[in-house]
Design an enzyme around this catalytic site. Structure first.
Site, PDB file in Angstrom:
ATOM      1  N   GLU A  89      19.102   8.218   1.745  1.00  0.00           N
ATOM      2  CA  GLU A  89      20.111   7.563   0.477  1.00  0.00           C
ATOM      3  C   GLU A  89      21.678   7.582   0.814  1.00  0.00           C
ATOM      4  OE1 GLU A  89      19.183  10.581  -2.478  1.00  0.00           O
ATOM      5  OE2 GLU A  89      17.281   9.929  -2.841  1.00  0.00           O
ATOM      6  N   TRP A 108       8.952  10.786  -4.908  1.00  0.00           N
ATOM      7  CA  TRP A 108       7.887  10.361  -4.050  1.00  0.00           C
ATOM      8  C   TRP A 108       7.478  11.843  -3.337  1.00  0.00           C
ATOM      9  CZ3 TRP A 108       9.178   9.214   1.457  1.00  0.00           C
ATOM     10  CH2 TRP A 108      10.364   9.697   1.869  1.00  0.00           C
ATOM     11  N   LYS A 140      20.989  10.876   5.581  1.00  0.00           N
ATOM     12  CA  LYS A 140      20.627  11.961   5.035  1.00  0.00           C
ATOM     13  C   LYS A 140      19.362  12.540   5.313  1.00  0.00           C
ATOM     14  CE  LYS A 140      20.294  13.671   0.229  1.00  0.00           C
ATOM     15  NZ  LYS A 140      20.107  13.137  -1.121  1.00  0.00           N
TER      16      LYS A 140
END
Length: 842
Positions: free
Chosen positions: A514, A385, A626
């Site tokens: 994530e 992405w 993250k």
């Protein structure tokens, strides 16, 4: 202590002098070869070459990469399940033409041991050419001047051009120059120091950011041929069946007497010049290489293509190649440069980052923009992405034809995306989280396939491009098909929940963060999906009204029904957006706030990034992030949140965001600037600006972090200049850093070209060419027309909060410029009040 360049400048200025238009290295070191090979790489989007020395040794990882040229391999899961990705894809380290070995009196030039009286290596931003100049004193005491140039052409996307000049400064000597075309089988040879499993500290450890090692032979030789001036070799990938041909032309210019030898075999072709070099008589070797690849075209045809490419260069001349390169780069900087006055070190770093976007994208054409561009094998050469959210905004407003090509590449992926949706029991299309070929290649589904937001990210970039350029023809012919198929997926994936006021929920997905996977109602996903659904419904209705013939074709081609369009709009308007009344923040997902907060202040530096030191299950149990997730939603769809919402969310999430991803700092800089954390915004900007230049994440050796380089532009334009473009309407609410005097940059908008100059007390808009451009500054509308610039006074540069947040590594202000942490946790009083509210007490 090393000389620094002011500001938050982490570079050693004795080695890298400040130069606003170049990255220059004034002395050689073998201690950080991997990093410098990345910093001095050249590329054009299709073809890339790492900054390895011409001599081919020493090196961290030899690298020549062709965008999309990859090998496949079977993914072996410890425990199989239906729908897991089956086929891995890894970019192939292509046969290398950079190597030109030099021997004087039979002594080889090896930089690691050479007696160098002078040394300078320069990546010139003005033309994108890598130059090196040195004076070498041989063991026999003879001084030799060696100069070289290297570039990958923007005029001819398949072409690389090199020159290599040798001059004896003291006495005569026998000189041998061996120019090679060498298949090193994925870049590894006896001179490479790379450890494929090395972690950030160089020790052997697991690191998912690195490429998988292809342990078997990848390239199967198909043909080899060599003549007096030309050599051509070709290969086929063993499993993917992709084909590649590489052709090389050589010329020598010298008044010295010489002889030449040519040799070719399956994996090696070389031209050797033996010269009786006389003092003061230069030797110039010119080397021109053509790379052509295909998903299945026979190599004999690719060989012919190489010959045609090389023939054109013979006709035009090599110097014309360098001249055309400068012309292309002049046009790039004219439409792309961002100028920060009075801060030359910052300016140097900004231009390096923007140049990397050019290297990764300008000639991608029928391919995508990989996370590392064509500068390294990190992330296996996959497309994520990153390109849609971090790179395409820059390209949309500076090089819109490149953005269009990247979106057409996604459209070409639709058949594979439809198959993937079926495999996951969904209708419509589901784009792969990471891929080269269009098939899903993410082996770890929790942090891969579950990131369904990729669909909405692509739709977001598509609509941003069309709104900013006015290219509705592209939307009607190709783009709307993406919107329809992604909207179908969201409608099928989500479900209605609730009796009196049912809401549309999306469960079992992973957002950008994530460290929190397979969750229910991830805020980023729901906000982006809502926009995806709205845009699909809006564009279908617009095409139906304004292009009825095109709409009828769409209905027949996609079996589109009116009821679908109405349902997309209904799902969008009733999308569940989580909000906690007690904490007055938007939960990252439905159960995020129920977890324990990770104590980042007590987590030692040697345990960062967390993903390299803790099992995923450990991380998943905590509130720890993250990369920016909710914060990213606040930026991309900020018109759907109040300023108070944004500030509360930022204050909650920023202290628990590790910044373990290079995608985080630039987004945090944008939102920090908007909500008033001016000092923190600037520090986050520097953390993004120097990701690779200062190797802040310890993995710059794997290649450029292309998303971060594109994000630097966003941090400048969206962050400090305060531009927003919701639904294509340009607005500005500036946040100029207090230590800066101005920012100036160009924009292309619906066929017109603007220049924007932001100063402390005013912002000025000048129409360079095209039709008048409407825009707004802090709620007041203006129209920028030819003639007088529009000058808007600014009473201030927005709200300023002096309280400090943040826990991710930033560039500090100490003399040694160590990375520091300003630790913080969510306000405990707010937590207590929220807990009391949930328990029904005051």
């Amino acid at each position: 202590m090393h000389a620094r360049g002011g500001d938050e400048d982490p570079l050693d200025r004795t080695r890298y002098p400040i130069d606003e238009w170049a990255l220059r290295e004034t002395w050689y070191s073998a201690d950080d070869l991997g990093v410098t090979e990345t910093l001095f790489a050249v590329g054009n989007g299709y073809l890339g070459m790492r900054g390895n020395p011409e001599e081919g040794r020493e090196t961290h990882a030899h690298g020549t990469f062709v965008n999309g040229f990859h090998e496949t391999w079977q993914i072996r899961h410890a425990e199989e399940a239906f729908g897991f990705a089956r086929t891995g894809q890894t970019i192939v380290n292509a046969p290398d033409v950079k190597t030109i070995k030099l021997y004087v009196d039979d002594e080889p030039l090896l930089l690691s041991v050479a007696d160098l009286e002078e040394y300078e290596r320069t990546l010139d931003y003005r033309d994108g050419v890598l130059r090196r100049s040195l004076i070498w004193r041989t063991a026999a005491g003879k001084r030799v001047r060696v100069e070289s140039r290297r570039m990958t052409s923007l005029e001819h996307r398949h072409l690389a051009v090199m020159t290599f000049d040798v001059t004896m400064l003291d006495g005569d000597a026998p000189v041998a120059i061996s120019s090679q075309l060498l298949n090193r089988q994925d870049g590894l040879d006896e001179y490479a120091t790379q450890s494929l499993g090395a972690g950030v500290d160089g020790n052997a450890t697991f690191d998912p950011r690195k490429a998988s090692a292809l342990t078997e032979r990848v390239l199967v030789p198909q043909s080899h041929w060599a003549g007096d001036r030309r050599m051509v070799l070709s290969w086929r990938c063993k499993n993917s069946r992709m084909t590649l041909a590489v052709g090389v032309d050589h010329t020598i210019e010298t008044e010295n007497t010489y002889e030449e030898l040519t040799h070719a075999e399956d994996d090696l072709a070389k031209k050797v010049y033996r010269v009786r070099a006389e003092q003061g008589k230069p030797i110039r070797i010119t080397k021109v290489a053509a790379y052509h690849s295909s998903r299945g075209v026979p190599t004999r045809e690719l060989v012919d293509r190489c010959r045609r490419t090389l023939d054109r260069v013979r006709e035009d001349g090599v110097e014309e190649c360098f001249a055309s390169q400068r012309r292309h780069m002049e046009r790039f900087w004219e439409t792309s440069d961002v100028v920060v006055a009075g801060h030359p070190a910052v300016q140097q770093a900004i231009r390096w980052n923007l140049l990397q976007v050019a290297h990764a994208s300008l000639r991608v054409e029928t391919a995508g923009i990989a996370a590392k561009g064509v500068s390294g094998s990190g992330y296996e050469g996959h497309y994520f992405w990153d390109s849609e959210i971090y790179v395409l905004p820059f390209l949309t407003y500076t090089s819109p034809w490149v953005a269009r090509g990247a979106l057409r590449f996604r459209h070409q992926m639709l058949p594979a995306a439809r198959r993937r949706a079926r495999e996951l029991s969904q209708t419509g299309a589901l784009f792969p989280w990471r891929t080269i070929s269009g098939e899903e290649a993410s082996a770890y589904y929790a942090a891969g396939t579950a990131q369904y937001h990729i669909n909405a990210d692509i739709a977001f970039a598509l609509c941003k491009y069309v709104n900013a350029t006015g290219d509705e023809d592209f939307m009607v012919r190709e783009g709307i098909e993406i919107l329809v198929e992604t909207a179908r997926m969201w409608e099928d994936l989500g479900f209605w929940l609730g009796r009196d006021d049912p809401k549309f929920h999306i469960h079992g997905v992973t957002g950008p963060d994530e460290y929190n996977t397979v969750v229910n109602n991830n805020l980023f996903t729901n906000v982006m999906a809502r926009d995806n659904l709205r845009q699909a419904a809006w564009w279908c209705r617009r095409v139906r009204e304004q292009r009825p013939d095109a709409y009828e074709r769409l209905v027949r081609h996609l079996e589109l029904e009116e009821a679908e369009i109405a349902e997309w709009a209904r799902c969008a308007e009733n999308m569940y957006i989580p909000y906690d009344e007690g904490l007055k923040v938007h939960p990252q997902d439905q159960h995020f706030l129920e977890r324990e907060v990770w104590d980042l202040a007590a987590t030692p530096m040697e345990k960062r990034p967390l993903l390299l030191h803790y099992h995923p299950l450990v991380i998943y149990r905590f509130q720890v992030i993250k990369q920016a997730d909710v914060i990213a939603a606040l930026f991309l769809h900020g018109d759907e949140f109040t300023l108070e919402d944004k500030r509360a969310d930022f204050e909650y999430y920023d202290p628990i965001t590790t910044g373990d991803s290079t995608l985080s700092a630039v987004v945090q800089a944008i939102v920090a600037a908007e909500v008033g954390y001016a000092d923190l915004a600037l520090r986050y900007f520097y953390a993004g600006l120097y990701v690779d230049l200062a190797n802040l994440h310890g993995n710059a050796s794997d290649g450029v972090h292309v998303a971060s380089t594109g994000g630097v532009w966003s941090a400048l334009v969206y962050g400090f200049a305060g531009m927003r473009d919701y639904d294509g309407d340009l607005t500005f609410d500036p946040r100029l850093p207090v230590t800066w005097t101005s920012i100036e940059f160009p924009l292309q908008y619906r066929g017109s070209r603007l220049r924007v100059l932001l100063e402390r007390e005013r912002i000025t808009f000048t129409l360079v060419e095209g039709d008048p451009v409407p825009l707004a500054v802090r709620g007041t509308s203006y129209e920028v027309s030819a003639g007088e610039p529009v000058v808007v006074p600014l009473a201030d540069q927005g709200p300023v909060i002096t309280r400090t947040l943040g826990s991710m590594p930033l560039i500090g202000s100490s003399e040694e410029h160590h990375m520091v942490y300003t630790a913080g946790v969510p306000d405990p009083d707010r937590r207590k009040k929220a807990a009391a509210a949930r328990n029904g007490s005051a």
